[in-house]
Design a protein around this motif. Structure first.
Motif, mmCIF file in Angstrom:
data_model
loop_
_atom_site.group_PDB
_atom_site.id
_atom_site.type_symbol
_atom_site.label_atom_id
_atom_site.label_comp_id
_atom_site.label_asym_id
_atom_site.label_seq_id
_atom_site.Cartn_x
_atom_site.Cartn_y
_atom_site.Cartn_z
ATOM 1 N N GLU A 112 -14.161 -3.761 -5.765
ATOM 2 C CA GLU A 112 -12.820 -3.355 -6.196
ATOM 3 C C GLU A 112 -11.739 -4.102 -5.423
ATOM 4 O OE1 GLU A 112 -12.141 -1.326 -8.774
ATOM 5 O OE2 GLU A 112 -14.311 -1.356 -9.118
ATOM 6 N N ALA A 113 -11.976 -4.338 -4.149
ATOM 7 C CA ALA A 113 -11.016 -5.104 -3.356
ATOM 8 C C ALA A 113 -10.904 -6.538 -3.880
ATOM 9 C CB ALA A 113 -11.428 -5.103 -1.885
ATOM 10 N N GLU A 118 -7.603 -10.568 -6.929
ATOM 11 C CA GLU A 118 -7.327 -11.401 -8.098
ATOM 12 C C GLU A 118 -6.021 -10.981 -8.772
ATOM 13 O OE1 GLU A 118 -10.626 -11.265 -10.735
ATOM 14 O OE2 GLU A 118 -12.046 -12.147 -9.323
ATOM 15 N N ASP A 119 -5.827 -9.665 -8.927
ATOM 16 C CA ASP A 119 -4.592 -9.160 -9.537
ATOM 17 C C ASP A 119 -3.377 -9.540 -8.692
ATOM 18 O OD1 ASP A 119 -6.081 -8.031 -11.551
ATOM 19 O OD2 ASP A 119 -6.096 -6.014 -10.671
ATOM 20 N N ARG A 142 -10.389 -2.775 4.350
ATOM 21 C CA ARG A 142 -11.637 -2.914 5.105
ATOM 22 C C ARG A 142 -11.334 -2.806 6.594
ATOM 23 N NH1 ARG A 142 -16.711 -6.856 4.096
ATOM 24 N NH2 ARG A 142 -17.667 -6.712 6.161
ATOM 25 N N LEU A 143 -12.130 -1.996 7.297
ATOM 26 C CA LEU A 143 -11.883 -1.752 8.716
ATOM 27 C C LEU A 143 -12.655 -2.706 9.628
ATOM 28 C CD1 LEU A 143 -11.809 2.142 8.608
ATOM 29 C CD2 LEU A 143 -9.871 0.577 8.872
ATOM 30 N N ASP A 144 -13.459 -3.559 9.040
ATOM 31 C CA ASP A 144 -14.123 -4.657 9.753
ATOM 32 C C ASP A 144 -15.114 -4.217 10.820
ATOM 33 O OD1 ASP A 144 -12.856 -6.496 8.187
ATOM 34 O OD2 ASP A 144 -11.284 -6.980 9.621
ATOM 35 N N ILE A 145 -15.526 -2.955 10.814
ATOM 36 C CA ILE A 145 -16.646 -2.564 11.651
ATOM 37 C C ILE A 145 -17.907 -3.089 10.984
ATOM 38 C CG2 ILE A 145 -16.849 -0.299 10.506
ATOM 39 C CD1 ILE A 145 -17.810 0.835 13.199
ATOM 40 N N LEU A 170 -10.727 2.229 4.487
ATOM 41 C CA LEU A 170 -9.730 3.209 4.101
ATOM 42 C C LEU A 170 -9.501 3.038 2.606
ATOM 43 C CD1 LEU A 170 -7.044 2.959 6.945
ATOM 44 C CD2 LEU A 170 -8.825 4.701 6.670
ATOM 45 N N ILE A 171 -9.637 4.140 1.854
ATOM 46 C CA ILE A 171 -9.522 4.105 0.406
ATOM 47 C C ILE A 171 -8.370 4.996 -0.027
ATOM 48 C CG2 ILE A 171 -10.694 4.563 -1.781
ATOM 49 C CD1 ILE A 171 -11.927 2.282 -0.234
#
Length: 282
Positions: A112-113, A118-119, A142-145, A170-171
């Motif tokens: 989804e990200a 793209e959008d 994305r929290l990159d853990i 985080l969503i």
């Protein structure tokens, strides 16, 4: 805002971010991958400060939302940019409630990200001012853990081990319908919400859909209209439809349900999936 006030805010939010990052690392201490706790904490802090520079994050406490009857999860942060507020949940909190294996939930968020990126780039090019925007990209952070877990469905590596790596996110709460529709509860969720969706379609389009015919997969007219296909309320009133949309993992039939899980004697309607993934609820 004075310089001292700005400094106080920066110090306070920095402490909040640090506490959250340490919480997330401790929550996953047995799944950390590639780097140790200190390095992983630093990666999370960078991710938080990065989005905070775009839209300041405000921590939320004692704020919990219902997951359409499939559980509940706390709101972690809120942020506003250009009059659009976004409330954030932690993906792993939601996945735990839904019994969703985190690598699969991560795959959904990553996909989804990518669509959001793209959008966003399409909007940036159309705007043509050379500015890189964030309007479409704030729903998936994305929290990159960096985490790893055994995964029996994964392709074996060179040593024959099956595992998947993933991160936490985080969503935005705005994306919960999409998330639920992609989760292990997708069928139940869609069955629950379709009558309420039909009422919404009626309100938006009215009788216009009655003039649009529908066709079978072979291109043969079905004799029905798009109104018939999309505005079926299943005989429910609007209030009943809204109640059904929030009912969670219920079955249509209120009669005793013969569960096929070995040893189960519970006659209340429930899903066998619950025994396999949420035994405390099964």
């Amino acid at each position: 805002m004075t310089d001292s006030t700005h400094t106080d805010y920066g110090t306070a939010i920095g402490l909040v971010f640090e506490e959250f990052a340490k919480f997330l690392v401790k929550r996953n201490d047995d799944r950390l991958f590639n780097e140790g706790p200190d390095e992983q904490t630093g990666r999370i802090l960078k991710a938080l400060h990065r989005i905070d520079q775009v839209a300041p994050l405000i921590p939320l406490t004692n704020a919990e939302i219902d997951l359409a009857g499939f559980g509940s999860a706390p709101l972690i942060f809120t942020a506003t940019l250009n009059d659009r507020g976004v409330d954030y949940l932690l993906l792993s909190h939601v996945a735990d409630e839904l019994g969703w294996f985190m690598p699969r939930a991560h795959e959904w968020a990553e996909r989804e990200a990518g669509f959001a990126l793209e959008d966003q780039r399409a909007q940036d090019e159309e705007r043509g001012d050379g500015r890189i925007g964030w309007e479409c990209m704030r729903d998936y952070i994305r929290l990159d853990i960096d985490l790893i877990v055994d995964d029996p469905e994964a392709k074996p590596d060179a040593n024959g081990k099956q595992w998947s790596s993933y991160s936490d996110w985080l969503i935005s709460r705005h994306r919960l319908p999409n998330l639920l529709a992609s989760s292990p509860w997708s069928k139940e969720f869609m069955d629950n919400v379709m009558p309420a969706f039909s009422y919404s379609m009626r309100e938006i389009w009215g009788d216009k859909l009655k003039d649009i015919p529908t066709y079978s997969g072979g291109g043969t007219p079905t004799g029905s209209s798009l109104y018939d296909a999309m505005c079926d309320t299943d005989g429910l009133t609007e209030e009943e439809a809204l109640q059904r949309a929030r009912r969670g993992p219920a079955l249509d039939a209120p009669k005793p349900f013969a569960c096929t899980h070995p040893g189960c004697t519970d006659s209340e309607p429930h899903s066998v999936w619950m025994h396999q993934n949420r035994p405390e609820r099964g």
